[in-house]
Design a protein around this motif. Sequence first.
Motif, PDB file in Angstrom:
ATOM      1  N   GLY A   9      52.735  61.385  35.789  1.00 14.85           N
ATOM      2  CA  GLY A   9      51.576  60.707  36.343  1.00 14.85           C
ATOM      3  C   GLY A   9      51.037  61.295  37.634  1.00 14.85           C
ATOM      4  O   GLY A   9      50.379  60.624  38.405  1.00 14.85           O
ATOM      5  N   ARG A  10      51.304  62.556  37.884  1.00 13.26           N
ATOM      6  CA  ARG A  10      50.808  63.182  39.118  1.00 13.26           C
ATOM      7  C   ARG A  10      49.298  63.375  39.038  1.00 13.26           C
ATOM      8  O   ARG A  10      48.739  63.548  37.965  1.00 13.26           O
ATOM      9  N   PRO A  11      48.640  63.402  40.205  1.00 14.15           N
ATOM     10  CA  PRO A  11      47.197  63.661  40.197  1.00 14.15           C
ATOM     11  C   PRO A  11      46.886  65.052  39.671  1.00 14.15           C
ATOM     12  O   PRO A  11      47.734  65.933  39.685  1.00 14.15           O
ATOM     13  N   LYS A  12      45.667  65.240  39.231  1.00 13.99           N
ATOM     14  CA  LYS A  12      45.275  66.509  38.612  1.00 13.99           C
ATOM     15  C   LYS A  12      45.273  67.687  39.585  1.00 13.99           C
ATOM     16  O   LYS A  12      45.348  68.820  39.168  1.00 13.99           O
ATOM     17  N   ASN A  13      45.213  67.474  40.893  1.00 13.96           N
ATOM     18  CA  ASN A  13      45.136  68.579  41.846  1.00 13.96           C
ATOM     19  C   ASN A  13      46.504  69.036  42.332  1.00 13.96           C
ATOM     20  O   ASN A  13      46.600  69.746  43.310  1.00 13.96           O
ATOM     21  N   CYS A  14      47.561  68.657  41.648  1.00 12.32           N
ATOM     22  CA  CYS A  14      48.892  69.034  42.121  1.00 12.32           C
ATOM     23  C   CYS A  14      49.375  70.313  41.436  1.00 12.32           C
ATOM     24  O   CYS A  14      48.781  70.793  40.482  1.00 12.32           O
ATOM     25  N   MET A  15      50.470  70.848  41.949  1.00 12.66           N
ATOM     26  CA  MET A  15      51.081  72.047  41.400  1.00 12.66           C
ATOM     27  C   MET A  15      52.183  71.641  40.429  1.00 12.66           C
ATOM     28  O   MET A  15      52.623  70.504  40.430  1.00 12.66           O
ATOM     29  N   LYS A  28      66.126  69.755  34.774  1.00 13.25           N
ATOM     30  CA  LYS A  28      65.911  68.309  34.875  1.00 13.25           C
ATOM     31  C   LYS A  28      64.896  68.078  35.987  1.00 13.25           C
ATOM     32  O   LYS A  28      65.109  68.484  37.125  1.00 13.25           O
ATOM     33  N   ASP A  29      63.806  67.409  35.645  1.00 12.57           N
ATOM     34  CA  ASP A  29      62.767  67.126  36.624  1.00 12.57           C
ATOM     35  C   ASP A  29      63.235  65.995  37.535  1.00 12.57           C
ATOM     36  O   ASP A  29      63.532  64.897  37.068  1.00 12.57           O
ATOM     37  N   VAL A  30      63.316  66.283  38.826  1.00 10.84           N
ATOM     38  CA  VAL A  30      63.682  65.271  39.822  1.00 10.84           C
ATOM     39  C   VAL A  30      62.566  65.149  40.873  1.00 10.84           C
ATOM     40  O   VAL A  30      62.811  64.772  42.011  1.00 10.84           O
ATOM     41  N   SER A  31      61.357  65.475  40.454  1.00 13.05           N
ATOM     42  CA  SER A  31      60.213  65.451  41.360  1.00 13.05           C
ATOM     43  C   SER A  31      59.925  64.034  41.843  1.00 13.05           C
ATOM     44  O   SER A  31      59.968  63.086  41.056  1.00 13.05           O
ATOM     45  N   PRO A  32      59.613  63.911  43.121  1.00  9.24           N
ATOM     46  CA  PRO A  32      59.197  62.603  43.632  1.00  9.24           C
ATOM     47  C   PRO A  32      57.744  62.344  43.234  1.00  9.24           C
ATOM     48  O   PRO A  32      57.059  63.238  42.750  1.00  9.24           O
ATOM     49  N   SER A  33      57.278  61.159  43.463  1.00  5.90           N
ATOM     50  CA  SER A  33      55.865  60.839  43.208  1.00  5.90           C
ATOM     51  C   SER A  33      55.058  61.201  44.446  1.00  5.90           C
ATOM     52  O   SER A  33      54.534  60.339  45.149  1.00  5.90           O
ATOM     53  N   HIS A  34      55.006  62.485  44.726  1.00  8.51           N
ATOM     54  CA  HIS A  34      54.285  62.983  45.903  1.00  8.51           C
ATOM     55  C   HIS A  34      53.616  64.293  45.499  1.00  8.51           C
ATOM     56  O   HIS A  34      54.280  65.213  45.032  1.00  8.51           O
ATOM     57  N   TRP A  35      52.326  64.391  45.701  1.00  8.38           N
ATOM     58  CA  TRP A  35      51.582  65.540  45.178  1.00  8.38           C
ATOM     59  C   TRP A  35      51.956  66.860  45.837  1.00  8.38           C
ATOM     60  O   TRP A  35      51.669  67.930  45.304  1.00  8.38           O
ATOM     61  N   ARG A  36      52.620  66.847  46.983  1.00  9.60           N
ATOM     62  CA  ARG A  36      52.975  68.085  47.669  1.00  9.60           C
ATOM     63  C   ARG A  36      54.346  68.632  47.269  1.00  9.60           C
ATOM     64  O   ARG A  36      54.715  69.722  47.701  1.00  9.60           O
ATOM     65  N   ILE A  37      55.110  67.899  46.480  1.00  5.47           N
ATOM     66  CA  ILE A  37      56.488  68.291  46.191  1.00  5.47           C
ATOM     67  C   ILE A  37      56.761  68.240  44.692  1.00  5.47           C
ATOM     68  O   ILE A  37      56.447  67.260  44.024  1.00  5.47           O
ATOM     69  N   SER A  54      56.999  73.367  47.321  1.00  4.70           N
ATOM     70  CA  SER A  54      56.249  72.495  48.220  1.00  4.70           C
ATOM     71  C   SER A  54      54.963  73.158  48.699  1.00  4.70           C
ATOM     72  O   SER A  54      54.860  74.371  48.777  1.00  4.70           O
ATOM     73  N   TYR A  55      54.012  72.306  48.999  1.00  2.00           N
ATOM     74  CA  TYR A  55      52.735  72.725  49.577  1.00  2.00           C
ATOM     75  C   TYR A  55      52.512  71.881  50.820  1.00  2.00           C
ATOM     76  O   TYR A  55      52.276  70.676  50.739  1.00  2.00           O
ATOM     77  N   PHE A  56      52.621  72.512  51.994  1.00  2.00           N
ATOM     78  CA  PHE A  56      52.580  71.787  53.255  1.00  2.00           C
ATOM     79  C   PHE A  56      51.160  71.674  53.792  1.00  2.00           C
ATOM     80  O   PHE A  56      50.296  72.496  53.481  1.00  2.00           O
ATOM     81  N   LEU A  74      58.213  66.415  54.825  1.00  2.00           N
ATOM     82  CA  LEU A  74      59.607  66.761  55.102  1.00  2.00           C
ATOM     83  C   LEU A  74      60.547  65.616  54.746  1.00  2.00           C
ATOM     84  O   LEU A  74      61.642  65.843  54.226  1.00  2.00           O
ATOM     85  N   ALA A  75      60.129  64.382  54.992  1.00  2.00           N
ATOM     86  CA  ALA A  75      60.959  63.222  54.638  1.00  2.00           C
ATOM     87  C   ALA A  75      61.132  63.110  53.129  1.00  2.00           C
ATOM     88  O   ALA A  75      62.229  62.787  52.638  1.00  2.00           O
ATOM     89  N   VAL A  76      60.088  63.408  52.365  1.00  2.00           N
ATOM     90  CA  VAL A  76      60.174  63.358  50.904  1.00  2.00           C
ATOM     91  C   VAL A  76      61.145  64.424  50.413  1.00  2.00           C
ATOM     92  O   VAL A  76      61.974  64.165  49.523  1.00  2.00           O
ATOM     93  N   ILE A  77      61.084  65.621  50.982  1.00  2.00           N
ATOM     94  CA  ILE A  77      62.030  66.684  50.596  1.00  2.00           C
ATOM     95  C   ILE A  77      63.456  66.249  50.930  1.00  2.00           C
ATOM     96  O   ILE A  77      64.376  66.411  50.114  1.00  2.00           O
ATOM     97  N   GLN A  78      63.654  65.665  52.097  1.00  2.00           N
ATOM     98  CA  GLN A  78      64.993  65.191  52.477  1.00  2.00           C
ATOM     99  C   GLN A  78      65.487  64.124  51.506  1.00  2.00           C
ATOM    100  O   GLN A  78      66.660  64.114  51.126  1.00  2.00           O
ATOM    101  N   ASN A  79      64.605  63.230  51.058  1.00  2.00           N
ATOM    102  CA  ASN A  79      64.988  62.217  50.077  1.00  2.00           C
ATOM    103  C   ASN A  79      65.389  62.837  48.750  1.00  2.00           C
ATOM    104  O   ASN A  79      66.344  62.377  48.114  1.00  2.00           O
ATOM    105  N   VAL A  80      64.667  63.860  48.312  1.00  2.00           N
ATOM    106  CA  VAL A  80      65.042  64.556  47.068  1.00  2.00           C
ATOM    107  C   VAL A  80      66.450  65.130  47.216  1.00  2.00           C
ATOM    108  O   VAL A  80      67.280  65.005  46.308  1.00  2.00           O
ATOM    109  N   ILE A  81      66.718  65.731  48.359  1.00  2.00           N
ATOM    110  CA  ILE A  81      68.033  66.324  48.607  1.00  2.00           C
ATOM    111  C   ILE A  81      69.116  65.235  48.651  1.00  2.00           C
ATOM    112  O   ILE A  81      70.182  65.378  48.044  1.00  2.00           O
ATOM    113  N   ASN A  82      68.844  64.146  49.341  1.00  2.00           N
ATOM    114  CA  ASN A  82      69.831  63.074  49.493  1.00  2.00           C
ATOM    115  C   ASN A  82      70.117  62.324  48.201  1.00  2.00           C
ATOM    116  O   ASN A  82      71.210  61.789  48.019  1.00  2.00           O
TER     117      ASN A  82
END
Length: 181
Positions: A9-15, A28-37, A54-56, A74-82
Amino acid sequence: AVKPVQDRGRPKNCMFICVPDSVSNLFKDVSPSHWRIQAVIISTPESDNLLVNSYFPFDERNEGIDNEELAETLAVIQNVINNNQFDSIVWTGDINADLSRNNIQSRTVQDSVNNIDLTPVRDRNEIDFTCTYEREEVIHVSLLDHFFLSKDLLDKVVEASVLHHPENTLDHEPIFCVLES
């Protein structure tokens, strides 16, 4: 064939991270619901590796600006890692921070890389520049796109570089990092 990992369900402008069908069962897809990650765990018999793309946000290069979007990314990336189990990390993307600069965005990214205990591939490989831009009729170059690796992966780097191609009309040059399997 190559297809993106699950859309989620990511927006169309994401990578997307694209995976060949022949090895899609290893991802295994572990992507968060964040268009930059985007993030996947690549499982092999030897190890499980987290790949974060990531796209900063743009670096305003202004100490007076509190970049909330940078902190959020950065917090979203840290959450993916944690919130995932893996052995090693490969973090890549358009980080929009030249780590040779002493500004708030570059320091913030460098602090995050250090806190996660990653090493920029540029520290051990010759990567000249990934971005060109013109200001006041002068062409400038900088290193804004990066690979950051867990220390256990550093000796597995076979090659890492930038593809400088005269037909590339974009301001960013593609980067790559090849790891031995």
